[in-house]
Design an enzyme around this catalytic site. Sequence first.
Site, PDB file in Angstrom:
ATOM      1  N   GLY A  44       0.811  -1.239   0.091  1.00 21.91           N
ATOM      2  CA  GLY A  44       0.027   0.054  -0.093  1.00 21.91           C
ATOM      3  C   GLY A  44       0.792   1.160   0.028  1.00 21.91           C
ATOM      4  O   GLY A  44       1.944   1.225  -0.216  1.00 21.91           O
ATOM      5  N   LEU A  90       0.445   3.555  -2.151  1.00 20.12           N
ATOM      6  CA  LEU A  90       0.547   3.451  -3.474  1.00 20.12           C
ATOM      7  C   LEU A  90       1.278   4.585  -4.150  1.00 20.12           C
ATOM      8  O   LEU A  90       0.878   5.687  -3.933  1.00 20.12           O
ATOM      9  CB  LEU A  90      -0.527   2.785  -4.508  1.00 20.12           C
ATOM     10  CG  LEU A  90      -1.208   1.516  -3.981  1.00 20.12           C
ATOM     11  CD1 LEU A  90      -2.780   1.190  -4.663  1.00 20.12           C
ATOM     12  CD2 LEU A  90      -0.367   0.484  -3.767  1.00 20.12           C
ATOM     13  N   GLY A 120       5.260   3.856  -9.048  1.00 21.79           N
ATOM     14  CA  GLY A 120       5.838   2.581  -9.139  1.00 21.79           C
ATOM     15  C   GLY A 120       5.152   1.383  -9.143  1.00 21.79           C
ATOM     16  O   GLY A 120       4.980   0.724  -9.990  1.00 21.79           O
ATOM     17  N   HIS A 121       4.160   1.312  -8.049  1.00 21.17           N
ATOM     18  CA  HIS A 121       3.219   0.716  -8.019  1.00 21.17           C
ATOM     19  C   HIS A 121       2.144   0.453  -9.146  1.00 21.17           C
ATOM     20  O   HIS A 121       1.720  -0.619  -9.549  1.00 21.17           O
ATOM     21  CB  HIS A 121       2.407   0.498  -6.761  1.00 21.17           C
ATOM     22  CG  HIS A 121       2.971   0.488  -5.287  1.00 21.17           C
ATOM     23  ND1 HIS A 121       3.247   1.613  -4.449  1.00 21.17           N
ATOM     24  CD2 HIS A 121       3.912  -0.620  -4.742  1.00 21.17           C
ATOM     25  CE1 HIS A 121       3.895   1.056  -3.500  1.00 21.17           C
ATOM     26  NE2 HIS A 121       4.193  -0.032  -3.508  1.00 21.17           N
ATOM     27  N   GLN A 157       7.612  -9.863   7.894  1.00 22.68           N
ATOM     28  CA  GLN A 157       8.985  -9.335   6.863  1.00 22.68           C
ATOM     29  C   GLN A 157       9.444  -8.158   7.822  1.00 22.68           C
ATOM     30  O   GLN A 157      10.716  -7.782   7.230  1.00 22.68           O
ATOM     31  CB  GLN A 157       8.485  -9.136   5.446  1.00 22.68           C
ATOM     32  CG  GLN A 157       7.833  -7.905   5.387  1.00 22.68           C
ATOM     33  CD  GLN A 157       7.365  -7.849   3.716  1.00 22.68           C
ATOM     34  OE1 GLN A 157       6.522  -8.531   3.144  1.00 22.68           O
ATOM     35  NE2 GLN A 157       7.879  -6.868   2.986  1.00 22.68           N
ATOM     36  N   LYS A 184      11.619  -4.515 -10.176  1.00 20.40           N
ATOM     37  CA  LYS A 184      13.022  -4.788 -10.141  1.00 20.40           C
ATOM     38  C   LYS A 184      13.858  -3.869  -9.033  1.00 20.40           C
ATOM     39  O   LYS A 184      14.867  -4.023  -8.624  1.00 20.40           O
ATOM     40  CB  LYS A 184      13.760  -4.378 -11.432  1.00 20.40           C
ATOM     41  CG  LYS A 184      13.686  -5.273 -12.670  1.00 20.40           C
ATOM     42  CD  LYS A 184      14.195  -4.853 -13.998  1.00 20.40           C
ATOM     43  CE  LYS A 184      14.234  -5.631 -14.952  1.00 20.40           C
ATOM     44  NZ  LYS A 184      14.935  -5.200 -16.034  1.00 20.40           N
ATOM     45  N   LEU A 225      11.155   5.776  -6.703  1.00 16.64           N
ATOM     46  CA  LEU A 225      10.126   5.932  -5.891  1.00 16.64           C
ATOM     47  C   LEU A 225       9.784   4.800  -4.636  1.00 16.64           C
ATOM     48  O   LEU A 225      10.086   3.621  -5.168  1.00 16.64           O
ATOM     49  CB  LEU A 225       8.612   5.672  -6.859  1.00 16.64           C
ATOM     50  CG  LEU A 225       8.431   7.118  -7.762  1.00 16.64           C
ATOM     51  CD1 LEU A 225       7.169   6.849  -8.239  1.00 16.64           C
ATOM     52  CD2 LEU A 225       8.703   8.264  -7.089  1.00 16.64           C
ATOM     53  N   SER A 226       9.566   5.182  -3.779  1.00 11.00           N
ATOM     54  CA  SER A 226       9.234   4.260  -2.587  1.00 11.00           C
ATOM     55  C   SER A 226       8.315   4.741  -1.629  1.00 11.00           C
ATOM     56  O   SER A 226       8.275   5.688  -1.364  1.00 11.00           O
ATOM     57  CB  SER A 226      10.830   4.108  -1.825  1.00 11.00           C
ATOM     58  OG  SER A 226      10.426   3.406  -0.570  1.00 11.00           O
ATOM     59  N   ARG A 261       8.706   4.730   1.476  1.00 10.61           N
ATOM     60  CA  ARG A 261       9.448   5.057   2.595  1.00 10.61           C
ATOM     61  C   ARG A 261       9.854   6.624   2.315  1.00 10.61           C
ATOM     62  O   ARG A 261      10.567   7.291   2.948  1.00 10.61           O
ATOM     63  CB  ARG A 261      10.506   4.236   2.981  1.00 10.61           C
ATOM     64  CG  ARG A 261       9.960   2.744   3.626  1.00 10.61           C
ATOM     65  CD  ARG A 261      11.176   2.005   4.131  1.00 10.61           C
ATOM     66  NE  ARG A 261      10.514   0.934   5.045  1.00 10.61           N
ATOM     67  CZ  ARG A 261      10.770  -0.077   4.691  1.00 10.61           C
ATOM     68  NH1 ARG A 261      10.822  -0.574   3.524  1.00 10.61           N
ATOM     69  NH2 ARG A 261      10.161  -1.350   5.476  1.00 10.61           N
TER      70      ARG A 261
HETATM   71  P1  AMP Z   1       6.035  -2.685  -1.620  1.00  9.63           P
HETATM   72  O1  AMP Z   1       4.584  -1.994  -1.442  1.00  9.63           O
HETATM   73  O2  AMP Z   1       6.921  -1.757  -1.224  1.00  9.63           O
HETATM   74  O3  AMP Z   1       6.051  -4.167  -0.998  1.00  9.63           O
HETATM   75  O4  AMP Z   1       6.108  -3.070  -3.253  1.00  9.63           O
HETATM   76  C1  AMP Z   1       5.172  -3.660  -3.771  1.00  9.63           C
HETATM   77  C2  AMP Z   1       5.699  -3.949  -5.508  1.00  9.63           C
HETATM   78  O5  AMP Z   1       6.049  -2.680  -5.884  1.00  9.63           O
HETATM   79  C3  AMP Z   1       7.080  -4.657  -5.375  1.00  9.63           C
HETATM   80  O6  AMP Z   1       7.212  -5.779  -6.442  1.00  9.63           O
HETATM   81  C4  AMP Z   1       8.148  -3.559  -5.469  1.00  9.63           C
HETATM   82  O7  AMP Z   1       9.311  -4.056  -6.218  1.00  9.63           O
HETATM   83  C5  AMP Z   1       7.362  -2.988  -6.327  1.00  9.63           C
HETATM   84  N1  AMP Z   1       7.916  -1.315  -6.384  1.00  9.63           N
HETATM   85  C6  AMP Z   1       8.175  -0.284  -5.146  1.00  9.63           C
HETATM   86  N2  AMP Z   1       8.699   0.590  -5.622  1.00  9.63           N
HETATM   87  C7  AMP Z   1       8.898   0.674  -6.994  1.00  9.63           C
HETATM   88  C8  AMP Z   1       9.338   1.496  -8.198  1.00  9.63           C
HETATM   89  N3  AMP Z   1       9.978   2.542  -7.772  1.00  9.63           N
HETATM   90  N4  AMP Z   1       9.600   0.994  -9.203  1.00  9.63           N
HETATM   91  C9  AMP Z   1       8.823  -0.128  -9.729  1.00  9.63           C
HETATM   92  N5  AMP Z   1       8.392  -0.968  -8.728  1.00  9.63           N
HETATM   93  C10 AMP Z   1       8.369  -0.590  -7.592  1.00  9.63           C
END
Ligand code: AMP
Length: 275
Positions: free
Chosen positions: A30, A32, A35-36, A60, A147, A183-184, A186
């Site tokens: 979430g 979002l 990237g998501h 995790q 990735k 993008l993250s 965090r």
């Molecule tokens: P998360 O919500 O951080 O667990 O991420 C969920 C999915 O989104 C995972 O497969 C991540 O690798 C992907 N993801 C997170 N940040 C990015 C980004 N900047 N670009 C592409 N995919 C992302």
Amino acid sequence: MIQITTPQELQQYRNNLPHAETVGFVPTMGALHEGHISLIKRSVSENDKTIVSIFVNPTQFLPGEDLDAYPRKLEADLKICELAGVDSLFTPSTDAVYSWEEPTVKAPKIKGYILEGYHRPGHFDGVLQIVLKLLNLTRPTRAYFGKKDAQQLYLIQNMVHTLYLGTEIVPCEIVREKDGLALSSRNVYLGDEERQKALLLSRSLKHATRRIIEGERDTERIKQEMVEILSPTRVEYVEIVDRDFNLLHEVQIENTIILVAAYVGTTRLIDNMWV
Ligand code: AMP
């Protein structure tokens, strides 16, 4: 779009989908961002139905990590998924997906315990545990992973292959801000000054890529130069591996991933580039 909150409802939803339909699945925690959204849009364009999950998976996170502080934005996420064309959104509680006693998945001894797995021991056990549950519930034709979390992607591909799960894992490109910051969820922790420092991760990776284009192949030299660029941050690791996460002494073109993990203030960031 329908929202589903229990595994039983999700199983029922899945069982009622026509056999001929392809199903794409995008697991997330979430908060979002683009990237998501890129993963979700790809799934929507490649499959008849797309299921997204939003679950901040406690197993995790290590003790002392940011489980409680992790950003939660369910209202906004719901709208994003709806607009992106998601068919079903799975938002379970922890109690709904975990029992007080159950079998546990152990990440591979070596590849699950180096790099991210070394600095966050047990992290990938928890990741694989929840991804296995989610893949069993959704039985997707394709599942989409970024990735950005390169080691996670590798370990999930490995699990799907070795446990015969039969889903196609689709690796998706890293989405970045214009200035290069990956993008993250965090990134919201970063203050203005910290955000500037955070740019050093992608800059160090760009520098490494440039040196490789110039002909440098010695991974030790490349890593040293990256560590210098990263010196205003607290580097956890800089490493260069092949696509199966074996450490490399020499860069192998088209088979190399350059990885970095560093703290900016109290925020731990990761980034990587595939060359
Ligand atoms: P998360 O919500 O951080 O667990 O991420 C969920 C999915 O989104 C995972 O497969 C991540 O690798 C992907 N993801 C997170 N940040 C990015 C980004 N900047 N670009 C592409 N995919 C992302």
